[in-house]
Write a protein that holds these residues in place. Structure first.
Motif, PDB file in Angstrom:
ATOM      1  N   GLY A 163      67.044  11.743  12.527  1.00  0.00           N
ATOM      2  CA  GLY A 163      68.055  12.594  11.910  1.00  0.00           C
ATOM      3  C   GLY A 163      69.340  12.713  12.691  1.00  0.00           C
ATOM      4  O   GLY A 163      70.194  13.541  12.366  1.00  0.00           O
ATOM      5  N   GLY A 164      69.505  11.868  13.722  1.00  0.00           N
ATOM      6  CA  GLY A 164      70.701  11.948  14.552  1.00  0.00           C
ATOM      7  C   GLY A 164      71.736  10.890  14.208  1.00  0.00           C
ATOM      8  O   GLY A 164      71.649  10.202  13.184  1.00  0.00           O
ATOM      9  N   ASP A 165      72.714  10.743  15.101  1.00  0.00           N
ATOM     10  CA  ASP A 165      73.823   9.809  14.871  1.00  0.00           C
ATOM     11  C   ASP A 165      73.345   8.377  14.692  1.00  0.00           C
ATOM     12  O   ASP A 165      73.832   7.665  13.813  1.00  0.00           O
ATOM     13  CB  ASP A 165      74.820   9.874  16.033  1.00  0.00           C
ATOM     14  N   SER A 166      72.406   7.932  15.530  1.00  0.00           N
ATOM     15  CA  SER A 166      71.962   6.541  15.446  1.00  0.00           C
ATOM     16  C   SER A 166      71.335   6.251  14.093  1.00  0.00           C
ATOM     17  O   SER A 166      71.639   5.233  13.457  1.00  0.00           O
ATOM     18  CB  SER A 166      70.963   6.227  16.561  1.00  0.00           C
ATOM     19  N   ALA A 167      70.459   7.140  13.638  1.00  0.00           N
ATOM     20  CA  ALA A 167      69.791   6.932  12.357  1.00  0.00           C
ATOM     21  C   ALA A 167      70.799   6.914  11.213  1.00  0.00           C
ATOM     22  O   ALA A 167      70.763   6.031  10.346  1.00  0.00           O
ATOM     23  CB  ALA A 167      68.749   8.031  12.133  1.00  0.00           C
ATOM     24  N   LEU A 183      66.035   6.492   4.404  1.00  0.00           N
ATOM     25  CA  LEU A 183      66.220   7.275   5.619  1.00  0.00           C
ATOM     26  C   LEU A 183      65.255   8.460   5.599  1.00  0.00           C
ATOM     27  O   LEU A 183      65.352   9.340   4.743  1.00  0.00           O
ATOM     28  CB  LEU A 183      67.670   7.752   5.716  1.00  0.00           C
ATOM     29  N   VAL A 184      64.322   8.459   6.556  1.00  0.00           N
ATOM     30  CA  VAL A 184      63.260   9.466   6.606  1.00  0.00           C
ATOM     31  C   VAL A 184      63.596  10.514   7.664  1.00  0.00           C
ATOM     32  O   VAL A 184      63.880  10.170   8.822  1.00  0.00           O
ATOM     33  CB  VAL A 184      61.904   8.809   6.948  1.00  0.00           C
ATOM     34  N   HIS A 185      63.544  11.785   7.257  1.00  0.00           N
ATOM     35  CA  HIS A 185      63.770  12.876   8.213  1.00  0.00           C
ATOM     36  C   HIS A 185      62.941  14.078   7.809  1.00  0.00           C
ATOM     37  O   HIS A 185      62.715  14.325   6.625  1.00  0.00           O
ATOM     38  CB  HIS A 185      65.258  13.239   8.254  1.00  0.00           C
ATOM     39  N   ARG A 186      62.499  14.821   8.806  1.00  0.00           N
ATOM     40  CA  ARG A 186      61.570  15.920   8.532  1.00  0.00           C
ATOM     41  C   ARG A 186      62.232  17.139   7.890  1.00  0.00           C
ATOM     42  O   ARG A 186      61.549  18.083   7.481  1.00  0.00           O
ATOM     43  CB  ARG A 186      60.871  16.346   9.828  1.00  0.00           C
ATOM     44  N   ARG A 187      63.560  17.130   7.834  1.00  0.00           N
ATOM     45  CA  ARG A 187      64.255  18.239   7.177  1.00  0.00           C
ATOM     46  C   ARG A 187      65.521  17.710   6.515  1.00  0.00           C
ATOM     47  O   ARG A 187      66.029  16.637   6.888  1.00  0.00           O
ATOM     48  CB  ARG A 187      64.600  19.339   8.179  1.00  0.00           C
ATOM     49  N   PRO A 188      66.058  18.429   5.541  1.00  0.00           N
ATOM     50  CA  PRO A 188      67.216  17.927   4.797  1.00  0.00           C
ATOM     51  C   PRO A 188      68.496  17.842   5.623  1.00  0.00           C
ATOM     52  O   PRO A 188      69.400  17.068   5.278  1.00  0.00           O
ATOM     53  CB  PRO A 188      67.381  18.949   3.658  1.00  0.00           C
ATOM     54  N   LYS A 189      68.608  18.601   6.700  1.00  0.00           N
ATOM     55  CA  LYS A 189      69.836  18.623   7.487  1.00  0.00           C
ATOM     56  C   LYS A 189      69.793  17.554   8.571  1.00  0.00           C
ATOM     57  O   LYS A 189      68.837  17.469   9.349  1.00  0.00           O
ATOM     58  CB  LYS A 189      70.035  20.002   8.121  1.00  0.00           C
ATOM     59  N   PHE A 190      70.872  16.735   8.637  1.00  0.00           N
ATOM     60  CA  PHE A 190      70.978  15.692   9.652  1.00  0.00           C
ATOM     61  C   PHE A 190      71.942  16.130  10.752  1.00  0.00           C
ATOM     62  O   PHE A 190      72.880  16.894  10.505  1.00  0.00           O
ATOM     63  CB  PHE A 190      71.464  14.384   9.020  1.00  0.00           C
ATOM     64  N   ARG A 191      71.729  15.609  11.967  1.00  0.00           N
ATOM     65  CA  ARG A 191      72.584  15.934  13.112  1.00  0.00           C
ATOM     66  C   ARG A 191      73.501  14.739  13.385  1.00  0.00           C
ATOM     67  O   ARG A 191      73.199  13.895  14.227  1.00  0.00           O
ATOM     68  CB  ARG A 191      71.740  16.227  14.348  1.00  0.00           C
ATOM     69  N   ALA A 192      74.589  14.670  12.666  1.00  0.00           N
ATOM     70  CA  ALA A 192      75.510  13.541  12.808  1.00  0.00           C
ATOM     71  C   ALA A 192      76.938  14.031  12.563  1.00  0.00           C
ATOM     72  O   ALA A 192      77.157  15.175  12.141  1.00  0.00           O
ATOM     73  CB  ALA A 192      75.146  12.428  11.830  1.00  0.00           C
ATOM     74  N   ALA A 193      77.885  13.154  12.832  1.00  0.00           N
ATOM     75  CA  ALA A 193      79.296  13.510  12.663  1.00  0.00           C
ATOM     76  C   ALA A 193      79.590  13.844  11.200  1.00  0.00           C
ATOM     77  O   ALA A 193      79.024  13.215  10.284  1.00  0.00           O
ATOM     78  CB  ALA A 193      80.171  12.353  13.123  1.00  0.00           C
TER      79      ALA A 193
END
Length: 340
Positions: A163-167, A183-193
């Motif tokens: 869920g970060g910048d690289s993903a 794109l798989v992430h455990r929550r709807p909110k991503f940590r990216a720019a």
């Protein structure tokens, strides 16, 4: 014991700062042997963002990581560095006369007049997801942890986890060449720019990227080490299978100083303390540059590392050749081997 290779300077780390240290040592007439635990030069620059633009390299408004490494390699080439790749320096021992003996995990032994540690953040490797049979699919290249060439994924079904910048960045980039991207992430909110998230939202709405949230990796499917699907599950047990030719888990890196921590150098947490003026460590003849080096006011920038490499090379020359006086010359005056 293996044959011992003798050199003026041993440079630990083949990232951008280590490569520039080769050039600076060469300009002072010193030969270098360069070590890196990765199987190719470039360090994190090439391993993590080879096609991502870097904006703070002087004279380059934008340059991608791999191009920067290619040019630094070409700049160092006239001085014929000897590269020992895919092996970690495991021991570093002082010898008489201020020299050092280095041994590697690959069985190489090198004796050097001085050592420049340009090991970035130290030895690093990916945080691997706890999935059954993971090593089998890693060997078959169905699970990879970095993207060296975007073209390698053309026409493939790609599942990215994280869920970060690289993903997020690689989901955006690979959506242009892959057959599909999930794109798989455990929550709807991503940590990216914010701009990256805006682009991701647009691609999701257009169907070019499938957002698989809130899900986590649950397992791998395939035969003979060839990946065909990635199982994902929600916290309440809902499961499904995503068709996949390759899984890219971006869960960050596990970084450690590794054997460097046992070399008797002054440390501050996971960094080596140095004198800012010449990047010398607590052990005479050993210098540290780049992200692994620390002093008050340190800026962790590639351009800072370049300046540190120059200072360390000059200090190393004084250690290797204490009776030689270096008359400072600009490169425009001295030139380099093979230059027109």
């Amino acid at each position: 014991m293996s044959d011992i290779l003798s050199t003026d300077v041993a440079i630990i780390g083949a990232g951008p700062v280590g490569l520039f240290a080769v050039f600076e040592a060469g300009m002072l007439g010193m030969k270098a042997v360069v070590f890196d635990a990765l199987d190719a030069i470039g360090g994190q620059c090439a391993a993590l963002y080879p096609e991502k633009p870097i904006y703070d390299i002087p004279a380059h408004p934008a340059i991608d990581g791999q191009t920067l490494i290619d040019r630094l390699e070409a700049q160092a080439a006239p001085f014929a560095p000897y590269y020992l790749l895919d092996q970690q320096v495991t021991t570093l021992a002082p010898l008489e006369g201020g020299r050092f003996r280095l041994a590697t995990s690959g069985g190489a032994v090198v004796e050097a007049g001085a050592v420049i540690v340009a090991a970035g953040c130290g030895a690093f490797g990916p945080n691997r997801p706890p999935l059954d049979g993971l090593d089998i699919y890693e060997a078959g290249k169905g699970v990879q942890y970095l993207v060296r060439r975007r073209e390698d994924f053309r026409g493939k079904r790609v599942v990215i986890a994280g869920g970060g910048d690289s993903a997020v960045d690689w989901a955006l980039s690979l959506s242009e060449v892959a057959a599909s991207v999930a794109l798989v992430h455990r929550r709807p909110k991503f940590r990216a720019a914010p701009e990256s998230l805006r682009q991701l939202d647009e691609l999701a709405k257009s169907g070019k990227v499938e957002l698989v949230v809130p899900y986590q990796l649950d397992g791998l499917e395939g035969e003979g080490g060839i990946l065909s699907g990635v199982r994902v599950a929600t916290l309440d047990g809902q499961k499904k299978v995503l068709p996949a030719d390759v899984l890219l888990p971006f869960y960050g890196l596990a970084m450690t100083l590794g054997p460097i921590a046992d070399w008797g150098l002054g440390l501050d947490d996971s960094r080596i303390l140095v004198e800012q003026r010449d990047c010398s460590t607590s052990v005479p003849g050993i210098y540290a540059v780049g992200d692994i080096a620390h002093y008050p006011g340190k800026l962790k920038l590639i351009l800072s590392g370049f300046a540190e490499a120059a200072a360390a090379a000059h200090a190393a020359h004084a250690h290797v050749h204490p009776d030689k006086v270096v008359h400072f010359e600009y490169s425009t005056t001295r030139g380099v081997p093979g230059a027109a």
